[in-house]
Enzyme design. Structure first.
Site, short mmCIF file in Angstrom:
data_model
loop_
_atom_site.label_atom_id
_atom_site.label_comp_id
_atom_site.label_asym_id
_atom_site.label_seq_id
_atom_site.Cartn_x
_atom_site.Cartn_y
_atom_site.Cartn_z
N ASP A 276 34.71 12.89 24.97
CA ASP A 276 36.17 12.91 25.17
C ASP A 276 36.88 11.71 24.59
O ASP A 276 38.11 11.71 24.49
CB ASP A 276 36.48 12.99 26.67
CG ASP A 276 36.08 14.32 27.25
OD1 ASP A 276 36.29 15.32 26.55
OD2 ASP A 276 35.55 14.36 28.36
N HIS B 233 28.53 8.69 31.24
CA HIS B 233 28.10 10.08 31.35
C HIS B 233 26.96 10.17 32.34
O HIS B 233 26.13 9.26 32.41
CB HIS B 233 27.64 10.61 29.98
CG HIS B 233 27.55 12.10 29.94
ND1 HIS B 233 26.42 12.77 30.33
CD2 HIS B 233 28.47 13.03 29.60
CE1 HIS B 233 26.65 14.07 30.21
NE2 HIS B 233 27.87 14.26 29.77
N1 ACO Z 1 34.36 2.79 33.59
C1 ACO Z 1 33.89 1.79 34.36
N2 ACO Z 1 32.78 1.88 35.14
C2 ACO Z 1 32.12 3.04 35.11
C3 ACO Z 1 32.54 4.13 34.31
C4 ACO Z 1 33.70 3.97 33.53
N3 ACO Z 1 34.14 4.95 32.78
N4 ACO Z 1 31.68 5.16 34.49
C5 ACO Z 1 30.75 4.75 35.37
N5 ACO Z 1 31.01 3.47 35.74
C6 ACO Z 1 30.19 2.64 36.64
C7 ACO Z 1 30.44 2.99 38.09
O1 ACO Z 1 31.48 2.24 38.64
C8 ACO Z 1 29.09 2.67 38.71
O2 ACO Z 1 29.02 1.27 38.86
P1 ACO Z 1 28.12 0.60 40.04
O3 ACO Z 1 26.73 1.15 39.86
O4 ACO Z 1 28.20 -0.87 39.76
O5 ACO Z 1 28.74 1.04 41.32
C9 ACO Z 1 28.10 3.07 37.61
O6 ACO Z 1 28.83 2.95 36.36
C10 ACO Z 1 27.56 4.47 37.73
O7 ACO Z 1 28.67 5.35 37.86
P2 ACO Z 1 28.62 6.73 38.63
O8 ACO Z 1 30.01 7.21 38.87
O9 ACO Z 1 27.71 6.62 39.82
O10 ACO Z 1 27.86 7.59 37.58
P3 ACO Z 1 28.02 9.12 37.36
O11 ACO Z 1 26.85 9.56 36.61
O12 ACO Z 1 28.29 9.79 38.66
O13 ACO Z 1 29.37 9.17 36.50
C11 ACO Z 1 31.06 9.91 35.08
C12 ACO Z 1 29.56 9.87 35.35
C13 ACO Z 1 31.77 10.67 36.21
C14 ACO Z 1 31.28 10.67 33.79
C15 ACO Z 1 31.62 8.46 34.97
O14 ACO Z 1 30.96 7.77 33.95
C16 ACO Z 1 33.13 8.43 34.76
O15 ACO Z 1 33.89 8.51 35.71
N6 ACO Z 1 33.60 8.31 33.46
C17 ACO Z 1 35.00 8.35 33.17
C18 ACO Z 1 35.49 9.79 33.12
C19 ACO Z 1 34.99 10.52 31.90
O16 ACO Z 1 35.08 10.04 30.77
N7 ACO Z 1 34.50 11.76 32.12
C20 ACO Z 1 34.02 12.63 31.06
C21 ACO Z 1 32.52 12.80 31.16
S1 ACO Z 1 31.92 13.76 29.84
C22 ACO Z 1 32.34 15.32 30.25
O17 ACO Z 1 32.34 15.76 31.34
C23 ACO Z 1 32.76 16.18 29.14
#
Ligand code: ACO
Length: 426
Positions: free
Chosen positions: A361, A304
């Protein structure tokens, strides 16, 4: 004396005020930065950028706290109803008995949609995603109910109309997609009961209302009701900042919510769990792929932008999920897969070091499946829940004395000035 930050750039020094919220959060007010120095700030994804002051929702991502208008999400989920939470978010205070009765009467009075809108459903191709349909239908409401603003009472009517009609439109779209007769709302049923009845009642099989199912739906909607300046809420505020009408702003919010990184994640989680269940993907491969930088795959329902600990909504959702499946005697293999996946991820160095925990979720799809909601309607359910939050944020932005048209800047990286070349010379 209020705090300031001294900023020096070349020969200029300016004092930037520090803004403080009621929970002690601080921000540097840079509104005079460009005027005084020519500089703008760069913050891709707005990771460090506050766009407004807001009195609606407080969240602390480090401590896993979520409160609506000061009330902890745990108490609201346990003791309140979605209808009451909607009122709270929009009006700022919990309703009195008289106010909630009035709100219920309005919700009932505005629950029907114009019969002409039914024709629209027939014009969408069969495979259309319900989120696309909902976004279009909400935008179309403006044409059917053009009078929007005016006195406080008139605004309340518009707001209530929207909350009530979105639920009816969602259920109608489901019935029509199945080729079934549309079920109309009933005045004797509550908000959540009415939705379930409109979705599942049929002339040949009357829907049997189950208190635990109604309660699970109410908690699902409460948990989704607001989440401060997330992607879809920001879309609502940005679109609304052009002083467009409420329906168009909400329609934009629905479109933003549709994405799999945002509201669409609840559908994506179930699709991932189903893939594992069909043995097209193993749990270990899912974890491995999600850690591979060269693979776009992510563990859906994990991570998140704000929560760097367990999402407080996910904790509540997991409890609701266990209770509901137990009560309905459902043995869903997806729940076992989800629990194993969660155990593995929470003990994995990558997930620990990246602060990746289940989000709301992760378990919500299993709850929705148990209620009988089809997978492609999951994000629509999220939209019904988020609607009071979007409306509250839209209203707040309209009443904000510091209101401005939202218009970010950029750093241009394209070609510098060059002269046009006639076609024959290219
Ligand atoms: N699985 C694996 N790795 C992940 C995940 C994941 N679900 N989420 C983040 N990471 C990693 C990224 O690869 C990144 O790694 P790095 O720093 O080594 O490059 C690091 O964690 C940070 O990720 P970002 O994408 O920069 O963080 P951001 O805050 O932008 O992402 C997000 C948040 C989009 C929710 C992300 O965690 C994700 O894609 N999750 C999966 C989709 C999801 O469940 N979305 C629902 C969110 S809740 C909502 O909106 C109701």
């Amino acid at each position: 004396m209020s705090e300031t930050i001294t900023f020096t750039w070349k020969d200029r020094t300016i004092e930037l005020p520090v803004v403080e919220g009621t929970e002690g959060e601080k921000a540097i007010d840079i509104s005079k930065l460009r005027k005084e120095t020519g500089l703008i700030t760069m913050d891709p994804g707005f990771v460090n950028t506050g766009c407004c002051k807001s009195a609606i929702t407080f969240m602390d991502g480090e401590r896993g706290i979520l409160r609506y208008r000061g009330y902890p999400i745990e108490q609201l989920a346990e003791e309140s109803s979605f209808r009451e939470v909607a009122y709270l978010l929009i009006n700022g205070e919990l309703p009195t008995r008289k106010q909630i009765t009035r709100f219920s009467v309005l919700l009932n009075d505005h629950s029907l949609v114009h019969e002409d809108m039914r024709q629209f459903f027939g014009s969408f191709p069969m495979q259309s995603h319900p989120m696309g349909i909902l976004s279009s239908m909400v935008n179309a409401l403006k044409s059917f109910y053009p009078y929007l603003a005016g006195t406080r009472e008139e605004i309340n009517t518009t707001v209530t109309r929207l909350i009530s009609k979105v639920r009816t439109l969602a259920a109608m779209s489901y019935k029509i997609s199945k080729g079934h007769t549309v079920v109309y709302p009933r005045p004797d049923l509550s908000y959540c009961e009415n939705f379930l009845n409109m979705m599942f009642d049929s002339p040949v099989r009357p829907y049997k209302m189950d208190h635990d199912v109604v309660n699970a739906l109410s908690v699902f909607l409460i948990l989704h009701a607001d989440h401060e300046q997330n992607c879809s809420t920001s879309a609502v505020r940005i679109v609304g900042s052009g002083r467009v009408n409420l329906y168009a702003s909400i329609s934009a919010g629905i479109a933003a919510l549709w994405g799999p990184l945002h509201g669409g994640a609840n559908q994506a989680v179930i699709e991932m769990l189903e893939k594992i269940d069909r043995r097209e993907l193993t749990i270990n491969d899912a974890v491995k792929k999600s850690k591979d930088k060269n693979d776009p795959f992510r563990l859906m329902g994990f991570g998140h932008r704000v929560y760097k600990t367990y999402d407080p909504r996910a904790k509540i959702m997991k409890k609701v999920c266990d209770r509901l499946l137990d009560k309905l005697h459902i043995n869903d293999p997806l729940l076992d897969i989800a629990q194993t996946l969660e155990d593995i991820a929470l003990n994995d160095d990558y997930f620990i070091s990246h602060n990746l925990y289940p989000n709301v979720d992760f378990y919500s799809g299993i709850v929705l499946r148990a209620i009988g909601i089809p997978t492609n309607m999951f994000t629509v359910m999220f939209a019904i829940g988020r609607l009071p939050g979007w409306i509250a944020q839209w209203k707040e932005s309209m009443e904000d004395p510091e209101w401005k048209l939202n218009r970010p800047r950029q750093i241009y990286t394209g070609p510098v000035k060059r002269d046009y070349i006639p076609l024959e010379n290219r």
